[in-house]
Design a protein around this motif. Structure first.
Motif, short mmCIF file in Angstrom:
data_model
loop_
_atom_site.label_atom_id
_atom_site.label_comp_id
_atom_site.label_asym_id
_atom_site.label_seq_id
_atom_site.Cartn_x
_atom_site.Cartn_y
_atom_site.Cartn_z
N PRO A 23 56.28 25.28 20.97
CA PRO A 23 56.24 25.41 19.51
C PRO A 23 55.30 26.55 19.08
O PRO A 23 54.25 26.76 19.68
N ARG A 24 55.73 27.27 18.04
CA ARG A 24 54.92 28.41 17.59
C ARG A 24 53.53 27.99 17.16
O ARG A 24 52.57 28.75 17.30
N SER A 53 62.05 34.86 21.69
CA SER A 53 63.52 34.78 21.59
C SER A 53 64.10 35.48 22.82
O SER A 53 63.55 36.48 23.29
N PRO A 54 65.22 34.97 23.33
CA PRO A 54 65.79 35.54 24.56
C PRO A 54 66.09 37.04 24.42
O PRO A 54 65.81 37.80 25.35
N ARG A 56 64.68 39.35 22.51
CA ARG A 56 63.47 40.20 22.46
C ARG A 56 62.76 40.23 23.82
O ARG A 56 62.22 41.25 24.22
N LYS A 57 62.78 39.09 24.51
CA LYS A 57 62.20 39.08 25.87
C LYS A 57 62.99 40.05 26.75
O LYS A 57 62.40 40.83 27.51
N ALA A 58 64.32 39.99 26.63
CA ALA A 58 65.15 40.88 27.45
C ALA A 58 64.91 42.34 27.07
O ALA A 58 64.85 43.22 27.94
N ALA A 59 64.75 42.61 25.76
CA ALA A 59 64.52 43.99 25.33
C ALA A 59 63.21 44.53 25.91
O ALA A 59 63.14 45.67 26.38
N GLY A 95 62.40 34.41 32.11
CA GLY A 95 62.36 33.00 32.50
C GLY A 95 61.20 32.24 31.88
O GLY A 95 61.16 31.01 31.96
N ALA A 96 60.27 32.94 31.28
CA ALA A 96 59.14 32.25 30.64
C ALA A 96 59.54 31.88 29.21
O ALA A 96 60.13 32.71 28.50
N PRO A 97 59.23 30.67 28.75
CA PRO A 97 59.60 30.30 27.39
C PRO A 97 59.01 31.22 26.32
O PRO A 97 59.65 31.51 25.32
#
Ligand SMILES: Cc1cc2nc3c(=O)[nH]c(=O)nc-3n(C[C@H](O)[C@H](O)[C@H](O)COP(=O)(O)O)c2cc1C
Length: 202
Positions: A23-24, A53-54, A56-59, A95-97
């Protein structure tokens, strides 16, 4: 080690997470702990970016990975090995939340006309960022969250910044993976601290 506060010993770098999101409000608590770190002349030269968010993590992974690929190609590393390294790094990040990206800014720091003092000032900011990241990870451990500091952005601050469309003067230097720990993960044994080798009395 005898006498070391248990909460310091309890923090370990944990590199495997359960998939549940953090949670944020919990991530904000970690960032607030980071912001209690000592900083040169009350400057607070750090900025924090929570990436959960998936896409932004990927970016971020892609931006830093592209730069790492160029560096490794320049080093003469084979394409197969480069693919392996960058693939593993990308999987680690995505892979990290949640990721918490620690950036440095010149805002609040002193400016000097000469390069030597300018470098020292930036060095103080970096030291402060390290203290802040340790605060963040200690707070994570106290909240039963896993964390691991990842070096990548210090090698490519501009690429990490641009991947997330951050302001020009926010320069990423430290990345922390955060999540609930995968119960199957065991941290490597921590070698004993050879105090007599690492410390001198003067
Ligand atoms: C500046 C810095 C960069 C690090 N970079 C990485 C990294 O890129 N990947 C990783 O898995 N761990 C990284 N670590 C974590 C260290 O490997 C870890 O702190 C060390 O092995 C000691 O283990 P402990 O944190 O469990 O005590 C980094 C730690 C620091 C302080």
């Amino acid at each position: 080690m005898a006498g070391v506060p248990a909460f310091i010993e309890a923090r370990r770098s944990i590199r495997a997470f359960r998939p549940d999101p953090v949670p944020r409000v919990d991530l904000d608590r970690l960032v607030a702990a980071a912001c209690l770190a000592p900083a040169p002349h009350h400057s607070r030269p750090w900025r924090w970016v929570v990436v959960d968010s998936p896409d932004r993590k990927a970016a971020l992974g892609r931006g830093m990975g592209d730069r790492w690929r160029r560096d490794l190609e320049g080093d003469g590393v084979t394409t197969a090995r480069i693919d392996e390294l960058i693939g593993a790094s990308h999987r680690k990040l995505t892979g990290a939340p949640a990721l918490v990206l620690g950036c440095l800014t010149w805002e609040g720091l002193d400016r000097y006309p000469d390069e030597e003092r300018q470098r020292a000032e930036w060095g103080m900011a970096l030291l402060s960022l390290g203290a802040a990241v340790e605060n963040l990870m200690l707070a994570a451990a106290a909240a039963d969250l896993a964390s691991c500091w990842v070096a990548a952005p210090i090698f490519c601050p501009a690429e990490a910044r641009d991947a997330l469309d951050l302001p020009d003067d926010w320069l990423p230097h430290a990345l922390v993976l955060v999540g609930r720990p995968d119960p199957a993960y065991t941290a490597p044994m921590r070698p004993p601290v050879p105090l007599d080798d690492l410390r001198a009395f003067a």
